[in-house]
Design an enzyme around this catalytic site. Structure first.
Site, mmCIF file in Angstrom:
data_model
loop_
_atom_site.group_PDB
_atom_site.id
_atom_site.type_symbol
_atom_site.label_atom_id
_atom_site.label_comp_id
_atom_site.label_asym_id
_atom_site.label_seq_id
_atom_site.Cartn_x
_atom_site.Cartn_y
_atom_site.Cartn_z
ATOM 1 N N LEU A 1 81.718 22.071 85.016
ATOM 2 C CA LEU A 1 82.047 21.279 83.778
ATOM 3 C C LEU A 1 82.619 19.993 84.166
ATOM 4 O O LEU A 1 83.528 19.780 84.950
ATOM 5 C CB LEU A 1 82.824 21.959 82.765
ATOM 6 C CG LEU A 1 83.034 21.343 81.433
ATOM 7 C CD1 LEU A 1 81.620 21.742 80.547
ATOM 8 C CD2 LEU A 1 84.222 21.811 80.812
ATOM 9 N N TYR B 1 81.047 23.661 72.404
ATOM 10 C CA TYR B 1 82.283 23.721 71.820
ATOM 11 C C TYR B 1 82.818 22.440 72.655
ATOM 12 O O TYR B 1 82.498 21.928 73.734
ATOM 13 C CB TYR B 1 83.276 24.895 71.885
ATOM 14 C CG TYR B 1 83.829 25.351 73.351
ATOM 15 C CD1 TYR B 1 82.914 25.658 74.323
ATOM 16 C CD2 TYR B 1 85.098 25.033 73.528
ATOM 17 C CE1 TYR B 1 83.516 26.205 75.492
ATOM 18 C CE2 TYR B 1 85.562 25.316 74.578
ATOM 19 C CZ TYR B 1 84.847 26.055 75.566
ATOM 20 O OH TYR B 1 85.315 26.400 76.930
ATOM 21 N N GLU C 1 85.470 25.154 90.374
ATOM 22 C CA GLU C 1 86.583 24.590 89.271
ATOM 23 C C GLU C 1 87.518 25.965 88.884
ATOM 24 O O GLU C 1 87.531 26.997 89.687
ATOM 25 C CB GLU C 1 85.817 24.271 87.965
ATOM 26 C CG GLU C 1 84.894 24.934 87.432
ATOM 27 C CD GLU C 1 84.112 24.331 86.271
ATOM 28 O OE1 GLU C 1 84.667 23.501 85.639
ATOM 29 O OE2 GLU C 1 83.257 24.817 85.926
ATOM 30 N N LYS D 1 78.655 22.979 78.001
ATOM 31 C CA LYS D 1 80.234 23.577 77.336
ATOM 32 C C LYS D 1 79.755 24.536 76.582
ATOM 33 O O LYS D 1 80.222 24.368 75.521
ATOM 34 C CB LYS D 1 81.272 22.438 76.980
ATOM 35 C CG LYS D 1 82.612 22.945 76.958
ATOM 36 C CD LYS D 1 83.620 21.810 76.893
ATOM 37 C CE LYS D 1 84.980 22.353 76.623
ATOM 38 N NZ LYS D 1 85.728 23.109 77.463
HETATM 39 N N1 PMP Z 1 86.292 23.485 83.744
HETATM 40 C C1 PMP Z 1 86.341 24.521 82.667
HETATM 41 C C2 PMP Z 1 85.548 25.788 82.851
HETATM 42 C C3 PMP Z 1 86.916 24.535 81.645
HETATM 43 O O1 PMP Z 1 86.894 25.489 80.696
HETATM 44 C C4 PMP Z 1 87.373 23.363 81.181
HETATM 45 C C5 PMP Z 1 88.486 23.102 79.949
HETATM 46 N N2 PMP Z 1 87.837 23.737 78.975
HETATM 47 C C6 PMP Z 1 87.766 22.456 82.114
HETATM 48 C C7 PMP Z 1 86.937 22.169 83.474
HETATM 49 C C8 PMP Z 1 88.434 20.930 81.722
HETATM 50 O O2 PMP Z 1 87.581 20.100 80.814
HETATM 51 P P1 PMP Z 1 88.396 18.893 80.076
HETATM 52 O O3 PMP Z 1 89.351 18.348 81.102
HETATM 53 O O4 PMP Z 1 87.220 18.244 79.550
HETATM 54 O O5 PMP Z 1 89.226 19.874 79.052
#
Ligand code: PMP
Length: 303
Positions: A215, A41, A190, A158
């Site tokens: 991610l 996603y 994270e 993701k």
């Molecule tokens: N890490 C994780 C585990 C996440 O779920 C998200 C947001 N979905 C992010 C980092 C942030 O990623 P982004 O800045 O691309 O939304």
């Protein structure tokens, strides 16, 4: 009565090419996304009715799809137009677009991939209003706890298999805070739904390199670029929870909350307990740029 604090609620959903009211939107219970968490996603921010940094999100989607051997049911080159026209028809000016592709509904419930010619993947989208610009979290900051990172080893994908993140976030909520910072071998990977950076006492931005264990947050990449514009030195290296506790500033990044300060970790105040000046400046700059132009268009996600 609306208080302005309700959970976001999509009006319609895009389901395999059709737009239907959200209450009527459905997919098969045999969908492999439902049975196996077999899908990927993206969440893209919407500002001024426009998708923010969508090319970077689509590059990450393309990579996630390829890593799990899944083909988009719609050519990826057509997705930007479909996504933007859906957002426009939904009338969402500020919020986010959710897009998910799963490996379709296969009656056998067998673990191996089904034949994609016979079982088409499922593509769904929905858009939600959300206050991104005047989000209360920008002022108050986020309080966090550290928890063990219990997720699988391919966090760069993701994936819709989010049980690890769900349990970590729930641990944070149960502790009365907003976010869980995930710790592996003493180092923060994270947040449960965000990237994390720290600003050291020497004013260096420290951010963990994007490998398979986290991610690659698109918003965090934007924050790196903006920090560069502010001449803030950046060290891409893992950092410990101890370093985060002693940092001048800590911030989280995500498409649904942009850049926002972490003001307490495990009950210890960070800085003066408010989002720090660098965090605020980065957020301000992000908002200045994001509504009008792609923030990281010149810095492809996967060069
Ligand atoms: N890490 C994780 C585990 C996440 O779920 C998200 C947001 N979905 C992010 C980092 C942030 O990623 P982004 O800045 O691309 O939304």
């Amino acid at each position: 009565m609306r208080t302005g604090n309700e959970a976001p609620h999509p009006r319609n959903a895009y389901v395999n090419g059709k737009v239907v009211p959200i209450a009527e939107a459905s997919i098969s219970i045999l969908d492999r996304g439902f049975l196996f968490g077999d899908g990927v996603y993206e969440v893209t921010a919407i500002l001024n009715g426009q998708l923010v940094d969508n090319p970077a999100h689509l590059a990450r989607l393309e990579r996630s799809l390829s890593e799990i051997g899944l083909r988009s049911p719609v050519p990826l080159s057509e997705l930007p137009e479909r996504m933007q026209s859906f957002v426009t028809s939904e009338g969402v000016r500020e919020g986010m677009l959710y897009l998910q592709i799963t490996r379709g509904a296969d009656t056998s419930r067998a673990f191996p991939f089904p034949d994609p010619e016979k079982i088409p993947p499922t593509l769904v989208m929905f858009a939600m209003e959300k206050k991104l610009i005047d989000a209360p979290v920008a002022e108050t900051g986020t309080r966090a706890i550290t928890v063990p990172d219990i997720r699988w080893s391919r966090r760069d994908i993701k994936s819709v298999s989010l049980l690890g993140q769900v349990l970590c976030k729930q641990a944070a909520v149960a502790a009365g805070v907003d976010e869980a910072l995930l710790v592996e071998d003493g180092f923060i990977t994270e947040g449960s739904s965000s990237g994390v950076c720290i600003l050291t006492r020497n004013d260096v931005l420290v951010s963990r390199p994007a490998r398979r264990d986290l991610l690659d947050s698109i918003t965090r990449k934007a924050a790196h670029l903006l920090a560069g514009e502010l001449s803030i030195p950046i060290e891409e290296r893992p950092f410990t929870s101890e370093e985060a506790l002693n940092a001048k500033e800590v911030f989280c990044t995500s498409a649904s909350t942009l850049i926002h300060g972490v003001v307490a970790i495990d009950g210890h105040m960070i800085g003066d307990g408010k989002p720090g000046p660098v965090t605020r400046r980065l957020r301000e700059l992000y908002l200045e740029i994001a509504g009008s132009e792609p923030v990281i268009v010149h810095n492809p996600v996967f060069p």
